[in-house]
Design an enzyme around this catalytic site. Structure first.
Site, short mmCIF file in Angstrom:
data_model
loop_
_atom_site.label_atom_id
_atom_site.label_comp_id
_atom_site.label_asym_id
_atom_site.label_seq_id
_atom_site.Cartn_x
_atom_site.Cartn_y
_atom_site.Cartn_z
N SER A 1 -4.61 -3.48 -4.51
CA SER A 1 -3.77 -4.58 -3.76
C SER A 1 -3.95 -5.76 -3.90
O SER A 1 -3.45 -6.94 -3.59
CB SER A 1 -3.52 -4.03 -2.36
OG SER A 1 -2.33 -3.29 -2.30
N LYS B 1 -1.90 -8.05 -5.95
CA LYS B 1 -0.83 -8.57 -5.37
C LYS B 1 -0.85 -10.00 -5.00
O LYS B 1 0.27 -10.83 -4.95
CB LYS B 1 -0.61 -8.04 -3.93
CG LYS B 1 -0.22 -6.45 -4.12
CD LYS B 1 0.02 -5.46 -2.89
CE LYS B 1 0.44 -4.36 -3.12
NZ LYS B 1 -0.02 -3.06 -2.77
N TYR C 1 4.38 -1.96 -11.52
CA TYR C 1 3.65 -2.08 -10.35
C TYR C 1 2.17 -1.16 -10.56
O TYR C 1 1.25 -1.83 -9.99
CB TYR C 1 4.38 -1.59 -9.23
CG TYR C 1 3.46 -1.49 -7.73
CD1 TYR C 1 3.20 -2.47 -6.88
CD2 TYR C 1 3.03 -0.20 -7.37
CE1 TYR C 1 2.50 -2.36 -5.86
CE2 TYR C 1 2.46 0.04 -5.94
CZ TYR C 1 2.08 -1.09 -5.46
OH TYR C 1 1.50 -0.83 -4.07
N TYR D 1 -3.27 -5.55 5.80
CA TYR D 1 -2.38 -4.47 6.22
C TYR D 1 -2.17 -4.63 7.93
O TYR D 1 -1.88 -5.92 8.36
CB TYR D 1 -2.91 -3.13 6.06
CG TYR D 1 -3.35 -2.81 4.66
CD1 TYR D 1 -2.51 -3.21 3.41
CD2 TYR D 1 -4.72 -2.52 4.57
CE1 TYR D 1 -3.23 -2.90 2.08
CE2 TYR D 1 -5.30 -2.27 3.19
CZ TYR D 1 -4.57 -2.60 2.10
OH TYR D 1 -5.26 -2.33 1.01
N VAL E 1 -7.61 -0.73 -1.77
CA VAL E 1 -8.02 0.58 -1.50
C VAL E 1 -9.03 1.04 -2.57
O VAL E 1 -9.68 1.98 -2.21
CB VAL E 1 -6.86 1.37 -1.46
CG1 VAL E 1 -5.98 1.41 -0.23
CG2 VAL E 1 -5.92 1.73 -2.56
N1 GLU Z 1 -2.01 1.01 -5.54
C1 GLU Z 1 -2.07 1.23 -4.11
C2 GLU Z 1 -0.79 1.86 -3.67
O1 GLU Z 1 0.32 1.38 -4.13
C3 GLU Z 1 -2.30 -0.35 -3.38
C4 GLU Z 1 -2.67 0.03 -2.16
C5 GLU Z 1 -3.58 -1.06 -1.60
O2 GLU Z 1 -4.61 -1.32 -2.37
O3 GLU Z 1 -3.23 -1.42 -0.71
O4 GLU Z 1 -0.73 2.66 -2.93
#
Ligand code: GLU
Length: 305
Positions: free
Chosen positions: A64, A67, A189, A241, A259
């Site tokens: 993530s 992002k 994505y 989060y 993650v």
């Molecule tokens: N590729 C992971 C997902 O979509 C990213 C989640 C993350 O790192 O928060 O679940």
């Protein structure tokens, strides 16, 4: 920098062998193959002084944290129009939650939860001719690092098990907030999540958010100073989060976790620091990463507050 070096070394040794209550992410099978004992830290200041310890040169799945980069590129294309598609409010919900989307009519709470990042990917698919290649070129330019790449195994592994993300994308499309083909958006994505970087590389690629005068080696400014301020604000309020408040409270810096166990934290006007340790706490953030950064900003008295 001398002060930072000693403090980083001291904290590293202090917590290297603590009883880590976290668990490596397993819902993406390929991530579960990583050794849980990896632990690296790297800091790069805006003067380009740098220092690292432990596994700071090993590449890991930034997940993530990518992002931040996809939001940056979409913001460049769309400017303030981007906020019609995705909000800037903390969600207070897990990263992959579908709950609020129905009440919010398909407009994700922020660009750092999966739903928001999927909408940002849709924006990029609309703008880019070859989304995967063009996005990688963008990352390589900001990092001045032509070796950056996706990990196809991780992207494939996530695609096979991506039930929630597939559900999110379809659900948002039912509200009209995904314009492109669902498969194309998700493929993009899953690839951006599979980007690999070391702590060192990640601390370097984020410098544009710490340094108002940053330009790429091609002379391009990445974001205006006002846009960079706004991205940092969303990082502070939404980067962890449903533990974003806790991170701001304990560490006091804008940042983003993934993650894969990485955490990027930015001190505007000073530095970018990255910690990687794959064992995650119950909210999906690196257990040791959070602990390290809490001790670091406390001992250096260098949070933004
Ligand atoms: N590729 C992971 C997902 O979509 C990213 C989640 C993350 O790192 O928060 O679940």
């Amino acid at each position: 920098m001398e002060n930072y070096k000693k403090i980083i070394n001291d904290i590293y040794l202090e917590i290297k062998n603590i009883d880590d209550i976290g668990k490596v992410a397993r819902y993406i099978p390929e991530l579960a193959t990583v050794s849980p004992d990896n632990f690296g830290v790297y800091i790069t200041t805006i003067q380009k002084d740098s220092f690292g310890v432990g596994d700071c040169d090993k590449k890991f799945s930034i997940q993530s944290i990518s992002k931040v980069l996809s939001l940056t590129l979409a913001y460049r294309f769309e400017g303030i129009k981007l906020w019609d598609r995705v909000d800037v409010e903390p969600s207070g919900n897990p990263f992959n939650s579908l709950l609020q989307l129905e009440a919010d009519l398909g407009k994700p709470r922020n660009p750092f939860i999966n739903s928001g990042a999927i909408v940002v990917c849709d924006v990029l698919v609309s703008h880019l001719k070859n989304p995967k290649k063009d996005f990688l070129d963008f990352c390589r330019e900001i990092a001045n690092n032509p070796t950056l790449n996706y990990n196809e195994k991780v992207a494939e592994s996530e695609k096979i098990t991506g039930y929630r993300n597939i559900a999110l994308c379809n659900f948002i499309k039912s509200f009209g907030n995904i314009k492109n083909n669902v498969e194309d958006v998700l493929d993009f994505y899953f690839h951006i999540c599979s980007l690999e970087m070391s702590c060192k590389e990640l601390s370097e690629i984020a410098l544009f958010l710490a340094n108002d005068n940053f330009t790429t080696h091609k002379g391009n400014k990445v974001l205006t100073n006002s846009q960079a301020k706004r991205v940092n604000a969303i990082l502070l309020t939404c980067g962890f989060y449903d533990e974003s408040g806790e991170f701001a409270f304990r560490v006091g810096l804008p940042g983003k976790s993934g993650v894969g166990g990485g955490i990027l934290a930015i001190h505007p006007d000073k530095y970018c620091i990255v910690v990687w340790s794959p064992k995650l706490n119950l909210k999906g953030n690196s257990y040791k990463g959070m602990l390290f950064l809490e001790k670091f900003t406390t001992k250096t008295t260098s949070s933004i507050f």
